[in-house]
Enzyme design. Sequence first.
Site, PDB file in Angstrom:
ATOM      1  N   ASN A 232       0.889  -1.168   0.000  1.00 50.49           N
ATOM      2  CA  ASN A 232       0.000   0.000   0.000  1.00 50.49           C
ATOM      3  C   ASN A 232       0.927   1.218   0.000  1.00 50.49           C
ATOM      4  O   ASN A 232       1.455   1.605   1.042  1.00 50.49           O
ATOM      5  CB  ASN A 232      -0.880  -0.045   1.256  1.00 50.49           C
ATOM      6  CG  ASN A 232      -1.820   1.137   1.339  1.00 50.49           C
ATOM      7  OD1 ASN A 232      -1.748   2.074   0.531  1.00 50.49           O
ATOM      8  ND2 ASN A 232      -2.693   1.120   2.320  1.00 50.49           N
TER       9      ASN A 232
ATOM     10  N   LYS B 185       3.203   0.648   3.222  1.00 51.16           N
ATOM     11  CA  LYS B 185       2.795  -0.379   4.190  1.00 51.16           C
ATOM     12  C   LYS B 185       2.866  -1.708   3.456  1.00 51.16           C
ATOM     13  O   LYS B 185       2.518  -1.773   2.274  1.00 51.16           O
ATOM     14  CB  LYS B 185       1.356  -0.144   4.666  1.00 51.16           C
ATOM     15  CG  LYS B 185       1.212   1.100   5.501  1.00 51.16           C
ATOM     16  CD  LYS B 185      -0.174   1.145   6.140  1.00 51.16           C
ATOM     17  CE  LYS B 185      -0.386   2.498   6.805  1.00 51.16           C
ATOM     18  NZ  LYS B 185      -1.617   3.151   6.439  1.00 51.16           N
TER      19      LYS B 185
ATOM     20  N   ARG C 152      -2.525  -2.016  -3.495  1.00 44.44           N
ATOM     21  CA  ARG C 152      -3.757  -1.258  -3.263  1.00 44.44           C
ATOM     22  C   ARG C 152      -3.689  -0.017  -4.156  1.00 44.44           C
ATOM     23  O   ARG C 152      -2.738   0.758  -4.080  1.00 44.44           O
ATOM     24  CB  ARG C 152      -3.841  -0.837  -1.810  1.00 44.44           C
ATOM     25  CG  ARG C 152      -5.039   0.042  -1.579  1.00 44.44           C
ATOM     26  CD  ARG C 152      -4.953   0.784  -0.286  1.00 44.44           C
ATOM     27  NE  ARG C 152      -6.147   1.601  -0.148  1.00 44.44           N
ATOM     28  CZ  ARG C 152      -6.193   2.710   0.573  1.00 44.44           C
ATOM     29  NH1 ARG C 152      -5.132   3.143   1.198  1.00 44.44           N
ATOM     30  NH2 ARG C 152      -7.304   3.393   0.647  1.00 44.44           N
TER      31      ARG C 152
ATOM     32  N   HIS D 151     -12.954   2.744   0.101  1.00 41.50           N
ATOM     33  CA  HIS D 151     -12.900   1.673   1.120  1.00 41.50           C
ATOM     34  C   HIS D 151     -13.569   0.392   0.609  1.00 41.50           C
ATOM     35  O   HIS D 151     -14.029  -0.443   1.399  1.00 41.50           O
ATOM     36  CB  HIS D 151     -13.636   2.060   2.421  1.00 41.50           C
ATOM     37  CG  HIS D 151     -13.116   3.272   3.131  1.00 41.50           C
ATOM     38  ND1 HIS D 151     -13.945   4.228   3.656  1.00 41.50           N
ATOM     39  CD2 HIS D 151     -11.870   3.670   3.427  1.00 41.50           C
ATOM     40  CE1 HIS D 151     -13.235   5.173   4.241  1.00 41.50           C
ATOM     41  NE2 HIS D 151     -11.955   4.864   4.099  1.00 41.50           N
TER      42      HIS D 151
ATOM     43  N   GLY E  99     -13.219   4.782  10.461  1.00 44.21           N
ATOM     44  CA  GLY E  99     -11.837   5.016  10.897  1.00 44.21           C
ATOM     45  C   GLY E  99     -11.607   6.514  10.896  1.00 44.21           C
ATOM     46  O   GLY E  99     -12.525   7.282  11.193  1.00 44.21           O
TER      47      GLY E  99
ATOM     48  N   ARG F 238     -12.907  15.609   8.365  1.00 44.87           N
ATOM     49  CA  ARG F 238     -13.684  15.933   7.150  1.00 44.87           C
ATOM     50  C   ARG F 238     -15.145  16.208   7.498  1.00 44.87           C
ATOM     51  O   ARG F 238     -15.701  15.561   8.375  1.00 44.87           O
ATOM     52  CB  ARG F 238     -13.583  14.778   6.150  1.00 44.87           C
ATOM     53  CG  ARG F 238     -12.156  14.610   5.622  1.00 44.87           C
ATOM     54  CD  ARG F 238     -12.019  13.404   4.750  1.00 44.87           C
ATOM     55  NE  ARG F 238     -11.048  12.464   5.287  1.00 44.87           N
ATOM     56  CZ  ARG F 238     -10.820  11.241   4.799  1.00 44.87           C
ATOM     57  NH1 ARG F 238     -11.497  10.806   3.762  1.00 44.87           N
ATOM     58  NH2 ARG F 238      -9.924  10.459   5.356  1.00 44.87           N
TER      59      ARG F 238
ATOM     60  N   ARG G 186     -10.814   8.864  20.399  1.00 41.75           N
ATOM     61  CA  ARG G 186     -10.528   8.656  21.823  1.00 41.75           C
ATOM     62  C   ARG G 186     -10.401   9.990  22.567  1.00 41.75           C
ATOM     63  O   ARG G 186     -10.879  10.134  23.694  1.00 41.75           O
ATOM     64  CB  ARG G 186      -9.237   7.841  21.998  1.00 41.75           C
ATOM     65  CG  ARG G 186      -9.421   6.389  21.623  1.00 41.75           C
ATOM     66  CD  ARG G 186      -8.121   5.695  21.397  1.00 41.75           C
ATOM     67  NE  ARG G 186      -7.467   6.197  20.197  1.00 41.75           N
ATOM     68  CZ  ARG G 186      -6.489   5.581  19.548  1.00 41.75           C
ATOM     69  NH1 ARG G 186      -6.036   4.441  20.010  1.00 41.75           N
ATOM     70  NH2 ARG G 186      -5.964   6.095  18.460  1.00 41.75           N
TER      71      ARG G 186
ATOM     72  N   GLY H   9     -15.151   1.693  14.463  1.00 38.76           N
ATOM     73  CA  GLY H   9     -16.162   0.634  14.398  1.00 38.76           C
ATOM     74  C   GLY H   9     -15.768  -0.590  15.215  1.00 38.76           C
ATOM     75  O   GLY H   9     -16.606  -1.232  15.854  1.00 38.76           O
TER      76      GLY H   9
ATOM     77  N   ASN I 142     -13.488  -0.622  17.783  1.00 31.31           N
ATOM     78  CA  ASN I 142     -13.111  -0.351  19.174  1.00 31.31           C
ATOM     79  C   ASN I 142     -14.036   0.575  19.947  1.00 31.31           C
ATOM     80  O   ASN I 142     -13.954   0.655  21.166  1.00 31.31           O
ATOM     81  CB  ASN I 142     -11.704   0.270  19.219  1.00 31.31           C
ATOM     82  CG  ASN I 142     -10.670  -0.634  18.594  1.00 31.31           C
ATOM     83  OD1 ASN I 142     -10.418  -1.714  19.107  1.00 31.31           O
ATOM     84  ND2 ASN I 142     -10.086  -0.209  17.485  1.00 31.31           N
TER      85      ASN I 142
ATOM     86  N   GLU J  21      -8.091  -5.492   4.765  1.00 25.71           N
ATOM     87  CA  GLU J  21      -7.971  -5.159   3.348  1.00 25.71           C
ATOM     88  C   GLU J  21      -6.788  -5.876   2.707  1.00 25.71           C
ATOM     89  O   GLU J  21      -6.838  -6.291   1.555  1.00 25.71           O
ATOM     90  CB  GLU J  21      -7.812  -3.637   3.191  1.00 25.71           C
ATOM     91  CG  GLU J  21      -9.100  -2.893   3.473  1.00 25.71           C
ATOM     92  CD  GLU J  21      -8.900  -1.447   3.890  1.00 25.71           C
ATOM     93  OE1 GLU J  21      -8.418  -1.222   5.025  1.00 25.71           O
ATOM     94  OE2 GLU J  21      -9.213  -0.552   3.097  1.00 25.71           O
TER      95      GLU J  21
HETATM   96  P1  ADP Z   1      -7.465   5.051   9.258  1.00 25.23           P
HETATM   97  O1  ADP Z   1      -8.693   5.521   8.550  1.00 25.23           O
HETATM   98  O2  ADP Z   1      -6.403   6.085   9.363  1.00 25.23           O
HETATM   99  O3  ADP Z   1      -6.977   3.674   8.830  1.00 25.23           O
HETATM  100  P2  ADP Z   1      -8.253   3.678  11.699  1.00 25.23           P
HETATM  101  O4  ADP Z   1      -9.121   2.662  11.071  1.00 25.23           O
HETATM  102  O5  ADP Z   1      -6.979   3.216  12.340  1.00 25.23           O
HETATM  103  O6  ADP Z   1      -7.968   4.914  10.765  1.00 25.23           O
HETATM  104  O7  ADP Z   1      -9.150   4.411  12.821  1.00 25.23           O
HETATM  105  C1  ADP Z   1      -8.672   5.478  13.575  1.00 25.23           C
HETATM  106  C2  ADP Z   1      -9.780   5.915  14.533  1.00 25.23           C
HETATM  107  O8  ADP Z   1     -10.099   4.830  15.406  1.00 25.23           O
HETATM  108  C3  ADP Z   1      -9.391   7.100  15.424  1.00 25.23           C
HETATM  109  O9  ADP Z   1     -10.427   8.058  15.465  1.00 25.23           O
HETATM  110  C4  ADP Z   1      -9.256   6.441  16.774  1.00 25.23           C
HETATM  111  O10 ADP Z   1      -9.549   7.334  17.814  1.00 25.23           O
HETATM  112  C5  ADP Z   1     -10.295   5.360  16.696  1.00 25.23           C
HETATM  113  N1  ADP Z   1     -10.087   4.398  17.782  1.00 25.23           N
HETATM  114  C6  ADP Z   1      -9.041   3.566  17.973  1.00 25.23           C
HETATM  115  N2  ADP Z   1      -9.188   2.911  19.149  1.00 25.23           N
HETATM  116  C7  ADP Z   1     -10.350   3.360  19.705  1.00 25.23           C
HETATM  117  C8  ADP Z   1     -11.053   3.085  20.923  1.00 25.23           C
HETATM  118  N3  ADP Z   1     -10.584   2.224  21.796  1.00 25.23           N
HETATM  119  N4  ADP Z   1     -12.228   3.718  21.141  1.00 25.23           N
HETATM  120  C9  ADP Z   1     -12.721   4.604  20.248  1.00 25.23           C
HETATM  121  N5  ADP Z   1     -12.102   4.915  19.097  1.00 25.23           N
HETATM  122  C10 ADP Z   1     -10.939   4.303  18.836  1.00 25.23           C
END
Ligand code: ADP
Length: 401
Positions: free
Chosen positions: A7, A14, A93, A182, A212, A243, A287, A335, A337, A386
């Site tokens: 990627n 990556k 990718r 995505h 994300g 955004r 977070r 989604g 976490n 992915e």
């Molecule tokens: P990207 O789109 O850059 O790949 P990710 O899929 O890694 O991003 O998602 C990043 C987001 O996930 C951030 O907003 C981060 O705060 C959120 N996130 C990660 N861990 C947690 C958690 N434990 N609770 C809530 N949000 C989380």
Amino acid sequence: MKVLVLNCGSSSIKYQLFDMTQNIVMAQGVLERIGINGSHLTHIPNGDSATKVEITGEVPDHRVGIQMVVDALLDDKHGVIADMDEINAVGHRIVHGAERFSDSFIINDEIMKTLHECSELAPLHNPANITGVEACSELMPDIPQVAVFDTAFHQSVPEEAYIYGLPYRYYEKYGIRRYGFHGTSHKYVAQRCALLMGQPENGLKIVTCHLGNGCSITAVKNGKSVDTSLGFGTIAGPIMGTRCGDIDPAIIPFLMDKEELNPHELNNILYKESGLLGISGVGSDMRDVEKAAEGGNKRAQLALKVFAYMNRKFIGAYAAAMGGIDAIVFTAGIGENGISIREMICQGLEFLGAELDLEKNQVRGQEVEISRDGAATKIFVIPTNEELMIAQDTLKLVQAL
Ligand code: ADP
């Protein structure tokens, strides 16, 4: 059969090396700061982050970068293969495939030409993806390469869902339409969802929420994307980290006029200063916003409410678009976490038969059902993958050669 998945971003690469025969990740890592001082590679052999190694060096361009990745894979101490020939194929990718690619393809000269043509629609992403392909062609000319597109899965979206209410000539002249992104992630989690439900994808209506830093929601009917919240650019749909998501287009000329902004400056506000960051004033990371909201910060609380409301609205809209809903899937950082944000989104969706089980929802990063037993509409957390999807597409195409 070993597949290297790449990627390539503008300043990063990556990678994951898969052994598709044994179904394992042999190594993974990320090379950052390409073309910038202080390039460094974080390499994790055998999926064990305890054995992580950090490698520094001058990396002026992607060719040197990919060489560094290959060297790490071949290294005596932390390498995982003895010879570059062990890599049977490379899967890339690629962000934008416009209307040209509705599936993954083995890369040849003709495909390269088309990839260049698609760059106009993704000027920040496609050129870096292409540089990665060119670097691999130079370093490993005999190894087949496959292009897997973020947009491909959404090429099944029907025209009533991809045409904007603009003069039709702009679609014809510039290709202005909904493309969606995505796609690899939505396709992967929808497939996993069907497997978890023990049903074929054909017959299922699934709403997949990729949340994300970038967010998109997709309506997947009979295994095909029929609508998706991202559109021509990567800014529409629910609000994201920075955004703005869906806004009234009337705001754009109004703001440009009032604040004397040029298109570039306005773009910057919409893409980088809005969303969770813009509303909360706290930050773009979920977070941080949650923490501030818990501490009583009203604007952080508002940002969370807007985020949840917009997501819920899209789930409802897509249930209507598909004429029903069998499952909702949460994936990507938030989604997978975000326990409390999932709860906020699902509040009020009971009328669709979607009832969250608050106990089961106490999970992070696991593939699990979180709806109440017997609920008509299932809710799942499914970690996205992915890279695996890219490796599987690559394997399929290369085996058919
Ligand atoms: P990207 O789109 O850059 O790949 P990710 O899929 O890694 O991003 O998602 C990043 C987001 O996930 C951030 O907003 C981060 O705060 C959120 N996130 C990660 N861990 C947690 C958690 N434990 N609770 C809530 N949000 C989380």
